[in-house]
Design an enzyme around this catalytic site. Structure first.
Site, PDB file in Angstrom:
ATOM      1  N   LEU A  95      18.887  -5.608   5.494  1.00 37.76           N
ATOM      2  CA  LEU A  95      19.944  -5.346   4.502  1.00 37.76           C
ATOM      3  C   LEU A  95      21.402  -5.361   5.144  1.00 37.76           C
ATOM      4  O   LEU A  95      21.718  -4.882   6.183  1.00 37.76           O
ATOM      5  CB  LEU A  95      19.803  -4.167   3.562  1.00 37.76           C
ATOM      6  N   ASN A 130      13.453   4.462   3.910  1.00 38.22           N
ATOM      7  CA  ASN A 130      12.643   3.549   4.520  1.00 38.22           C
ATOM      8  C   ASN A 130      11.628   4.163   5.228  1.00 38.22           C
ATOM      9  O   ASN A 130      11.563   5.195   5.716  1.00 38.22           O
ATOM     10  CB  ASN A 130      13.549   2.633   5.552  1.00 38.22           C
ATOM     11  N   GLU A 159       0.937   6.880   6.938  1.00 35.89           N
ATOM     12  CA  GLU A 159       2.140   6.477   6.109  1.00 35.89           C
ATOM     13  C   GLU A 159       1.922   6.898   4.804  1.00 35.89           C
ATOM     14  O   GLU A 159       2.882   7.328   3.989  1.00 35.89           O
ATOM     15  CB  GLU A 159       2.552   5.107   6.208  1.00 35.89           C
ATOM     16  N   HIS A 182       8.896   3.496   8.494  1.00 36.40           N
ATOM     17  CA  HIS A 182       8.863   2.538   9.761  1.00 36.40           C
ATOM     18  C   HIS A 182       7.629   3.165  10.558  1.00 36.40           C
ATOM     19  O   HIS A 182       7.491   4.088  10.805  1.00 36.40           O
ATOM     20  CB  HIS A 182      10.308   2.803  10.575  1.00 36.40           C
ATOM     21  N   SER A 227       7.764   7.087  10.392  1.00 38.99           N
ATOM     22  CA  SER A 227       8.774   7.612  10.401  1.00 38.99           C
ATOM     23  C   SER A 227       9.204   7.380   8.934  1.00 38.99           C
ATOM     24  O   SER A 227       9.353   6.260   8.695  1.00 38.99           O
ATOM     25  CB  SER A 227      10.012   7.568  11.320  1.00 38.99           C
ATOM     26  N   SER A 241       0.751  -1.002   0.107  1.00 33.87           N
ATOM     27  CA  SER A 241      -0.009   0.002   0.123  1.00 33.87           C
ATOM     28  C   SER A 241       0.854   1.346  -0.071  1.00 33.87           C
ATOM     29  O   SER A 241       0.656   2.182  -0.683  1.00 33.87           O
ATOM     30  CB  SER A 241      -0.940   0.066   1.225  1.00 33.87           C
ATOM     31  N   ASN A 242       1.915   1.226   0.744  1.00 34.19           N
ATOM     32  CA  ASN A 242       2.810   2.456   0.500  1.00 34.19           C
ATOM     33  C   ASN A 242       3.537   2.606  -0.713  1.00 34.19           C
ATOM     34  O   ASN A 242       3.698   3.603  -1.169  1.00 34.19           O
ATOM     35  CB  ASN A 242       3.768   2.194   1.732  1.00 34.19           C
ATOM     36  N   ARG A 277      13.241  -7.495   4.890  1.00 31.63           N
ATOM     37  CA  ARG A 277      14.369  -8.263   5.064  1.00 31.63           C
ATOM     38  C   ARG A 277      15.552  -7.258   5.724  1.00 31.63           C
ATOM     39  O   ARG A 277      15.435  -5.981   5.024  1.00 31.63           O
ATOM     40  CB  ARG A 277      15.018  -8.714   3.663  1.00 31.63           C
ATOM     41  N   THR A 292      20.667   3.586   6.829  1.00 33.31           N
ATOM     42  CA  THR A 292      22.120   3.350   7.071  1.00 33.31           C
ATOM     43  C   THR A 292      22.362   1.985   7.578  1.00 33.31           C
ATOM     44  O   THR A 292      21.350   1.120   7.805  1.00 33.31           O
ATOM     45  CB  THR A 292      22.639   4.423   8.310  1.00 33.31           C
TER      46      THR A 292
HETATM   47  C1  GAR Z   1       3.904  -0.606   6.857  1.00 33.78           C
HETATM   48  O1  GAR Z   1       3.116  -0.285   7.879  1.00 33.78           O
HETATM   49  C2  GAR Z   1       5.193  -0.255   7.074  1.00 33.78           C
HETATM   50  O2  GAR Z   1       5.643   0.738   7.804  1.00 33.78           O
HETATM   51  C3  GAR Z   1       5.735  -1.480   7.567  1.00 33.78           C
HETATM   52  O3  GAR Z   1       5.303  -2.484   6.932  1.00 33.78           O
HETATM   53  C4  GAR Z   1       3.963  -2.114   6.573  1.00 33.78           C
HETATM   54  C5  GAR Z   1       3.816  -2.443   4.970  1.00 33.78           C
HETATM   55  O4  GAR Z   1       2.538  -2.143   4.347  1.00 33.78           O
HETATM   56  N1  GAR Z   1       7.295  -1.326   7.616  1.00 33.78           N
HETATM   57  C6  GAR Z   1       8.054  -2.177   8.682  1.00 33.78           C
HETATM   58  O5  GAR Z   1       7.389  -2.625   9.644  1.00 33.78           O
HETATM   59  C7  GAR Z   1       9.352  -2.100   8.224  1.00 33.78           C
HETATM   60  N2  GAR Z   1      10.134  -2.660   9.414  1.00 33.78           N
HETATM   61  P1  GAR Z   1       2.587  -1.964   2.965  1.00 33.78           P
HETATM   62  O6  GAR Z   1       3.057  -3.287   2.445  1.00 33.78           O
HETATM   63  O7  GAR Z   1       0.916  -2.153   2.778  1.00 33.78           O
HETATM   64  O8  GAR Z   1       3.040  -0.929   2.612  1.00 33.78           O
END
Ligand code: GAR
Length: 196
Positions: free
Chosen positions: A93, A107, A174, A109, A136, A13-14, A91, A141
């Site tokens: 990195l 990224n 997000e 988070h 965020s 979705s992001n 994953r 890094t």
């Molecule tokens: C989102 O909430 C993102 O912030 C999180 O996974 C979800 C992905 O949703 N990411 C993490 O937790 C990274 N450590 P999406 O596939 O619908 O964008």
């Protein structure tokens, strides 16, 4: 025009929020959606939009992260992105991979970093009794969820919130925050974006 590769592991979705924003005078365009999971639903969504997609299944590589990343580099080299957006890419990195894209990898988070790097962010915010949560965007890094902050959006924690209800409310933010950050970052402006 900056070329952007978006790395996903799930629904994407992001990724879709970023792609939908990259039109018209936007300083960037999507050139690849790449997943470590060939079954990631987001790959189908991206392909339906006509975007180039690729998958490199991490599982055959076991614990050999460097070999997995070497395989990831093949579609990335072909797409020649200027910027990489991790969007629900689950994953970790290696410093070598991160270093290759130093200053060019973002990224998102689901916490108000530096609070709650890693997993289960919403459950941890609830367990701590936090009055607000959020998301965020940061530069990637070698430190997990630790690079310079590029943007943040806050949401109130409501009475009766579960990790699922809080996560859904944060996810909506997000989808506002990441496009706003990428728009600014792609012009070379690294000042953080703070959304109310
Ligand atoms: C989102 O909430 C993102 O912030 C999180 O996974 C979800 C992905 O949703 N990411 C993490 O937790 C990274 N450590 P999406 O596939 O619908 O964008």
């Amino acid at each position: 025009m900056k070329r952007v590769a978006i790395l996903i592991s799930g629904g994407g979705s992001n990724m879709l929020a970023l792609v939908r924003d990259m039109t018209g005078p936007h300083p960037a365009r999507p050139v690849l959606v790449l997943s470590n999971d060939p079954a990631a639903a987001g790959l189908g969504h991206a392909a339906a939009l006509g975007l180039p997609v690729a998958a490199v299944d991490h599982r055959p590589f076991g614990t050999d992260r460097a070999a997995f990343e070497a395989a990831l580099m093949a579609p990335l080299r072909a797409a020649a992105p200027d910027l990489i957006c991790l969007a629900g890419f689950m994953r970790v990195l290696t410093p070598g991979f991160v270093g290759h894209f130093a200053g060019r990898m973002l990224n998102i988070h689901p916490s108000l970093l530096p609070k709650y790097p890693g997993l289960h962010t919403h459950a941890r915010a609830l367990a701590a009794g936090d009055a607000e949560a959020g998301c965020s965007v940061h530069e990637v890094t070698a430190e997990l969820d630790g690079g310079p902050l590029l943007g943040q959006a806050r949401v109130p924690v409501l009475p009766g919130d579960s990790a699922a209800s809080l996560s859904a409310r944060v996810l909506l933010q997000e989808h506002r925050l990441y496009p706003a950050v990428l728009r600014r970052f792609a012009t070379g402006d690294r000042r953080p974006v703070f959304l109310p």
